[in-house]
Enzyme design. Structure first.
Site, mmCIF file in Angstrom:
data_model
loop_
_atom_site.group_PDB
_atom_site.id
_atom_site.type_symbol
_atom_site.label_atom_id
_atom_site.label_comp_id
_atom_site.label_asym_id
_atom_site.label_seq_id
_atom_site.Cartn_x
_atom_site.Cartn_y
_atom_site.Cartn_z
ATOM 1 N N GLY A 1 -26.290 -2.556 -26.326
ATOM 2 C CA GLY A 1 -27.383 -2.512 -25.363
ATOM 3 C C GLY A 1 -26.938 -1.747 -24.133
ATOM 4 O O GLY A 1 -27.240 -0.573 -23.929
ATOM 5 N N TYR B 1 -24.858 -12.971 -11.221
ATOM 6 C CA TYR B 1 -23.483 -12.919 -11.737
ATOM 7 C C TYR B 1 -22.484 -12.421 -10.694
ATOM 8 O O TYR B 1 -21.314 -12.238 -11.025
ATOM 9 C CB TYR B 1 -23.372 -11.947 -12.919
ATOM 10 C CG TYR B 1 -24.457 -12.023 -13.966
ATOM 11 C CD1 TYR B 1 -24.565 -13.133 -14.804
ATOM 12 C CD2 TYR B 1 -25.343 -10.972 -14.150
ATOM 13 C CE1 TYR B 1 -25.545 -13.187 -15.781
ATOM 14 C CE2 TYR B 1 -26.326 -11.016 -15.128
ATOM 15 C CZ TYR B 1 -26.422 -12.133 -15.934
ATOM 16 O OH TYR B 1 -27.397 -12.171 -16.905
ATOM 17 N N CYS C 1 -36.965 -14.598 0.435
ATOM 18 C CA CYS C 1 -36.542 -15.695 1.305
ATOM 19 C C CYS C 1 -35.466 -16.558 0.675
ATOM 20 O O CYS C 1 -35.686 -17.744 0.386
ATOM 21 C CB CYS C 1 -37.767 -16.524 1.668
ATOM 22 S SG CYS C 1 -38.943 -15.489 2.518
ATOM 23 N N GLU C 2 -34.323 -15.976 0.395
ATOM 24 C CA GLU C 2 -33.168 -16.705 -0.130
ATOM 25 C C GLU C 2 -31.927 -15.959 0.341
ATOM 26 O O GLU C 2 -31.897 -14.729 0.279
ATOM 27 C CB GLU C 2 -33.128 -16.658 -1.661
ATOM 28 C CG GLU C 2 -34.309 -17.280 -2.318
ATOM 29 C CD GLU C 2 -33.932 -18.103 -3.552
ATOM 30 O OE1 GLU C 2 -32.755 -18.473 -3.699
ATOM 31 O OE2 GLU C 2 -34.846 -18.367 -4.333
ATOM 32 N N GLU D 1 -24.938 -3.685 -32.437
ATOM 33 C CA GLU D 1 -26.082 -4.024 -31.573
ATOM 34 C C GLU D 1 -25.802 -3.671 -30.113
ATOM 35 O O GLU D 1 -25.841 -4.536 -29.237
ATOM 36 C CB GLU D 1 -26.370 -5.528 -31.673
ATOM 37 C CG GLU D 1 -26.662 -6.038 -33.062
ATOM 38 C CD GLU D 1 -26.814 -7.564 -33.108
ATOM 39 O OE1 GLU D 1 -26.522 -8.240 -32.100
ATOM 40 O OE2 GLU D 1 -27.208 -8.075 -34.160
HETATM 41 N N1 LLP Z 1 -26.509 -8.725 -29.555
HETATM 42 C C1 LLP Z 1 -26.718 -9.978 -29.129
HETATM 43 C C2 LLP Z 1 -26.888 -11.042 -30.117
HETATM 44 C C3 LLP Z 1 -26.755 -10.245 -27.741
HETATM 45 O O1 LLP Z 1 -26.963 -11.494 -27.328
HETATM 46 C C4 LLP Z 1 -26.579 -9.188 -26.815
HETATM 47 C C5 LLP Z 1 -26.637 -9.440 -25.368
HETATM 48 C C6 LLP Z 1 -26.388 -7.886 -27.326
HETATM 49 C C7 LLP Z 1 -26.339 -7.691 -28.692
HETATM 50 C C8 LLP Z 1 -26.219 -6.695 -26.426
HETATM 51 O O2 LLP Z 1 -25.073 -6.800 -25.652
HETATM 52 P P1 LLP Z 1 -24.580 -5.550 -24.771
HETATM 53 O O3 LLP Z 1 -24.185 -4.434 -25.722
HETATM 54 O O4 LLP Z 1 -25.689 -5.129 -23.903
HETATM 55 O O5 LLP Z 1 -23.429 -6.075 -24.028
HETATM 56 N N2 LLP Z 1 -27.974 -10.123 -18.553
HETATM 57 C C9 LLP Z 1 -26.550 -9.908 -18.692
HETATM 58 C C10 LLP Z 1 -26.166 -9.529 -20.103
HETATM 59 C C11 LLP Z 1 -26.648 -10.523 -21.131
HETATM 60 C C12 LLP Z 1 -26.321 -10.110 -22.539
HETATM 61 C C13 LLP Z 1 -27.045 -10.950 -23.524
HETATM 62 N N3 LLP Z 1 -26.839 -10.599 -24.878
HETATM 63 C C14 LLP Z 1 -26.116 -8.865 -17.668
HETATM 64 O O6 LLP Z 1 -26.950 -8.387 -16.894
HETATM 65 O O7 LLP Z 1 -24.926 -8.539 -17.589
#
Ligand code: LLP
Length: 412
Positions: free
Chosen positions: A275, A316, A342-343, A273
């Protein structure tokens, strides 16, 4: 490798100049590269060529329909976490049999929607959720395919907000609880356990935590086989990190090799999975300087993008490289790049060595393709940015900039 490069003294997205795109579409502007998306997807997916596998892109990282269509066209499945993401994935033409549904809080309506679509499987995160899925499936005369998300209690050594596989996190079931849950699932008439799922966190820059988790998952797989369950899918989640600054994450090839060697002999299909590793470096955020502000203690570049457009630095403390789009060779200053919100938490970069820039000049924030636009908001009643997808010499507006009318359209 990505396709954002300086040519003839200015930044290009593939063969299109960022200055030109900003002129045409205004700023702040998200710009994505099709060649980079394609390259990243293929590099990742082909790393698992030796074993039966499915690469289910994690929609939350960047859910623009055109991005989803591009990836679906390359054969990607999708990992979704809401009814909204299911709607998008189906609309983008992703076959339901390539969709897996993760997340701790699926509501009955969303479960029904996914069963109607006949997705591949639900990654279940609690026994309460299992009961809900069984009940909804029963009411529809269906059997839901499920796997449980196990929480292997492994420290992924990433930001605490994006660690998910430790005891203290809300995600998954510990291995003892998970064993009971599988027994329960085997007894229930309207669910069929077919897989095991595990996702320990995001932006991981070493292989060790993945391998530690995998070892536990494989032990658990053997225990499930021993009690006679027919487990056909191992969903190993996402999480592979990218280079924002100086990080040196494993190449997808290395990641694939390590995982492949561990599961090669098992009669299972592996699901991944990813992303961030697909879209993160396939996008930039272009923004213009509104004012340069000099105070006795600090210099600021106030730009027209803000925390509502890219929240990662504020949320983060994340690093995004910032550079002039058209460098002019001026001397550098240490500045904070901040937005108009405004933060005091509204910053995009802190204490960066950046040339003394002036009103109207363009900056690029790099590595903004993942969790950029998808986490944006309308805070301070700011219309969300436009998004453009470049492919060679062509650039297509894939989401128009919001208008003030859009912002009030749902209100009385
Ligand atoms: N699968 C599940 C169940 C997840 O919760 C996530 C990400 C992924 C796959 C994909 O993960 P990746 O390959 O993208 O690392 N907003 C945060 C990242 C939050 C990730 C949430 N879950 C940021 O901007 O760093």
């Amino acid at each position: 490798m990505n396709h954002f490069e300086y040519r003839d003294g200015t930044l290009f997205a593939e063969n299109v100049s960022v200055e030109k795109l900003a002129q045409e579409h205004g700023t702040p502007l998200y710009i994505y590269s099709t060649a980079t998306l394609t390259r990243h997807f293929q590099a990742f997916d082909s790393a698992f060529d030796e074993i039966p596998h499915m690469t289910c892109y994690s929609v939350k990282a960047n859910s623009n329909l055109s991005v989803l269509r591009t990836l679906a066209g390359l054969g990607a499945g999708m990992d979704i976490v809401s009814g909204g993401e299911l709607y998008r994935a189906l609309k983008a033409g992703v076959p339901a049999e390539k969709i897996v549904y993760s997340g701790v809080g699926k509501k009955a309506g969303e479960i029904r929607q996914a069963l109607e679509a006949d997705i591949l499987m639900f990654n279940v995160e609690s026994t309460a959720e299992l009961a809900a899925i069984n009940e909804v499936a029963a009411s529809m005369g269906k059997v839901a395919r499920v796997s449980f998300r196990v929480n292997p209690d492994v420290d992924p050594k990433t930001h605490p907000y994006i660690s998910t596989g430790m005891k203290k996190n809300k995600f998954g079931l510990d291995l003892t609880q998970a064993m009971d849950a599988y027994r329960e699932a085997a007894r229930l008439p309207n669910v069929e356990p077919i897989g095991i799922d595990c996702h320990i966190g995001s932006q991981l820059v070493t292989l060790a935590p993945f391998m530690e988790a995998l070892e536990k998952v494989l032990d658990f797989y053997r225990s499930l086989k021993n009690i006679g369950l027919d487990i056909r899918y191992l969903d190993l989640g996402g999480g592979l990190g990218i280079t924002y600054d100086e990080e040196e994450p494993p190449h997808p090839r290395e990641f694939g090799l390590a995982l492949t060697s561990a599961v090669r002999d098992l009669p299972v299909t592996v699901i991944l999975e990813p992303g961030r590793v697909i879209v993160g470096n396939a996008g930039i955020l272009a923004t213009r300087v509104v004012y340069a502000k000099h105070t006795p203690s600090k210099d600021f570049l106030i730009v027209d993008a803000a925390m509502n457009d890219l929240v990662r630095p504020s949320l983060y403390g994340s690093y995004h490289r910032v550079d002039e789009v058209t460098p002019k060779g001026r001397k550098k200053l240490s500045v904070d790049v901040v937005g108009p919100i405004c933060e005091s938490g509204d910053f995009l970069a802190k204490d960066r060595e950046i040339p003394a820039m002036e009103t109207g000049e363009l900056l690029a924030l790099f590595s903004a393709g993942a969790y950029g636009f998808t986490m944006s908001s309308n805070y301070n009643t700011r219309p969300r940015a436009a998004e453009v997808l470049v492919d060679g010499d062509q650039a297509v507006l894939i989401r128009r900039r919001e208008t003030y009318e859009d912002l009030t359209a749902l209100e009385d």
